[in-house]
Design a protein around this motif. Structure first.
Motif, PDB file in Angstrom:
ATOM      1  N   ALA A  66      45.289  40.363  34.874  1.00 22.25           N
ATOM      2  CA  ALA A  66      44.921  39.815  33.571  1.00 22.25           C
ATOM      3  C   ALA A  66      44.898  38.296  33.628  1.00 22.25           C
ATOM      4  O   ALA A  66      44.009  37.662  33.049  1.00 22.25           O
ATOM      5  N   ALA A  67      45.859  37.686  34.328  1.00 22.95           N
ATOM      6  CA  ALA A  67      45.888  36.229  34.454  1.00 22.95           C
ATOM      7  C   ALA A  67      44.668  35.739  35.222  1.00 22.95           C
ATOM      8  O   ALA A  67      44.047  34.746  34.839  1.00 22.95           O
ATOM      9  N   ALA A  68      44.286  36.436  36.275  1.00 20.88           N
ATOM     10  CA  ALA A  68      43.102  36.045  37.049  1.00 20.88           C
ATOM     11  C   ALA A  68      41.839  36.182  36.211  1.00 20.88           C
ATOM     12  O   ALA A  68      40.955  35.322  36.260  1.00 20.88           O
ATOM     13  N   SER A  69      41.757  37.233  35.432  1.00 20.74           N
ATOM     14  CA  SER A  69      40.603  37.443  34.553  1.00 20.74           C
ATOM     15  C   SER A  69      40.544  36.360  33.485  1.00 20.74           C
ATOM     16  O   SER A  69      39.472  35.800  33.204  1.00 20.74           O
ATOM     17  N   PHE A  70      41.700  36.035  32.892  1.00 20.45           N
ATOM     18  CA  PHE A  70      41.733  34.992  31.875  1.00 20.45           C
ATOM     19  C   PHE A  70      41.358  33.643  32.478  1.00 20.45           C
ATOM     20  O   PHE A  70      40.618  32.868  31.873  1.00 20.45           O
ATOM     21  N   ARG A  71      41.853  33.370  33.669  1.00 17.59           N
ATOM     22  CA  ARG A  71      41.526  32.096  34.331  1.00 17.59           C
ATOM     23  C   ARG A  71      40.011  31.970  34.518  1.00 17.59           C
ATOM     24  O   ARG A  71      39.440  30.913  34.274  1.00 17.59           O
ATOM     25  N   ALA A  72      39.357  33.035  34.920  1.00 14.76           N
ATOM     26  CA  ALA A  72      37.899  33.020  35.082  1.00 14.76           C
ATOM     27  C   ALA A  72      37.204  32.799  33.732  1.00 14.76           C
ATOM     28  O   ALA A  72      36.238  32.034  33.642  1.00 14.76           O
ATOM     29  N   ASP A  73      37.691  33.466  32.685  1.00 16.22           N
ATOM     30  CA  ASP A  73      37.123  33.282  31.344  1.00 16.22           C
ATOM     31  C   ASP A  73      37.299  31.841  30.865  1.00 16.22           C
ATOM     32  O   ASP A  73      36.384  31.253  30.286  1.00 16.22           O
ATOM     33  N   LEU A  74      38.477  31.281  31.117  1.00 13.70           N
ATOM     34  CA  LEU A  74      38.755  29.916  30.691  1.00 13.70           C
ATOM     35  C   LEU A  74      37.892  28.920  31.456  1.00 13.70           C
ATOM     36  O   LEU A  74      37.383  27.951  30.888  1.00 13.70           O
ATOM     37  N   GLN A  75      37.689  29.170  32.739  1.00 11.32           N
ATOM     38  CA  GLN A  75      36.827  28.311  33.545  1.00 11.32           C
ATOM     39  C   GLN A  75      35.386  28.366  33.026  1.00 11.32           C
ATOM     40  O   GLN A  75      34.716  27.345  32.903  1.00 11.32           O
ATOM     41  N   ARG A  76      34.925  29.551  32.691  1.00  9.17           N
ATOM     42  CA  ARG A  76      33.567  29.722  32.143  1.00  9.17           C
ATOM     43  C   ARG A  76      33.438  28.972  30.808  1.00  9.17           C
ATOM     44  O   ARG A  76      32.433  28.316  30.548  1.00  9.17           O
ATOM     45  N   ALA A  77      34.460  29.060  29.965  1.00 11.09           N
ATOM     46  CA  ALA A  77      34.459  28.335  28.692  1.00 11.09           C
ATOM     47  C   ALA A  77      34.398  26.829  28.941  1.00 11.09           C
ATOM     48  O   ALA A  77      33.634  26.110  28.292  1.00 11.09           O
ATOM     49  N   HIS A  78      35.189  26.361  29.893  1.00 11.37           N
ATOM     50  CA  HIS A  78      35.201  24.939  30.220  1.00 11.37           C
ATOM     51  C   HIS A  78      33.833  24.485  30.714  1.00 11.37           C
ATOM     52  O   HIS A  78      33.329  23.432  30.311  1.00 11.37           O
TER      53      HIS A  78
END
Length: 110
Positions: free
Chosen positions: A17-29
């Motif tokens: 879940a942390a890895a998935s969130f990190r990818a989502d946050l990077q995409r948002a950035h």
């Protein structure tokens, strides 16, 4: 102008879940970084509480940030993740020495 968005990703969700969130946050950035008025930004994860994440961005002015939020790509790739942010104020003005700070004075003429 500085924007600080903090997020809590429950530790019970595991590292996937942390890895998935990190990818989502990077995409948002990345979506935000493509907008006019964006100056800089970075992601972070709290060293004492790994469930706590942050996205910090810097903008030319508040109008640039607000316009960025209304862009189609940002609505598609960033807003779903940004909507998971902790419910707290996120926009800050720079308080460098010598800068004029906003005041809470009424802006209309009496």
């Amino acid at each position: 102008m500085i924007v600080v968005n903090r997020f809590r990703v429950p530790a019970g969700d595991g590292s996937q879940a942390a890895a998935s969130f990190r990818a989502d946050l990077q995409r948002a950035h990345e979506a935000l970084a493509a907008r006019p008025g964006y100056l800089a930004g970075h992601l972070g994860r709290n060293v004492d509480d790994p469930a706590l994440w942050v996205l910090v961005t810097t903008w030319e002015h508040v109008g640039a940030y607000r316009r960025a939020l209304s862009a189609y790509d940002v609505k598609l790739h960033a807003v779903p993740t940004l909507s998971r942010a902790l419910d707290e104020p996120s926009a800050y003005e720079a308080a460098e020495p010598g800068t004029d700070l906003n005041t809470r004075d009424a802006r209309s003429i009496p």
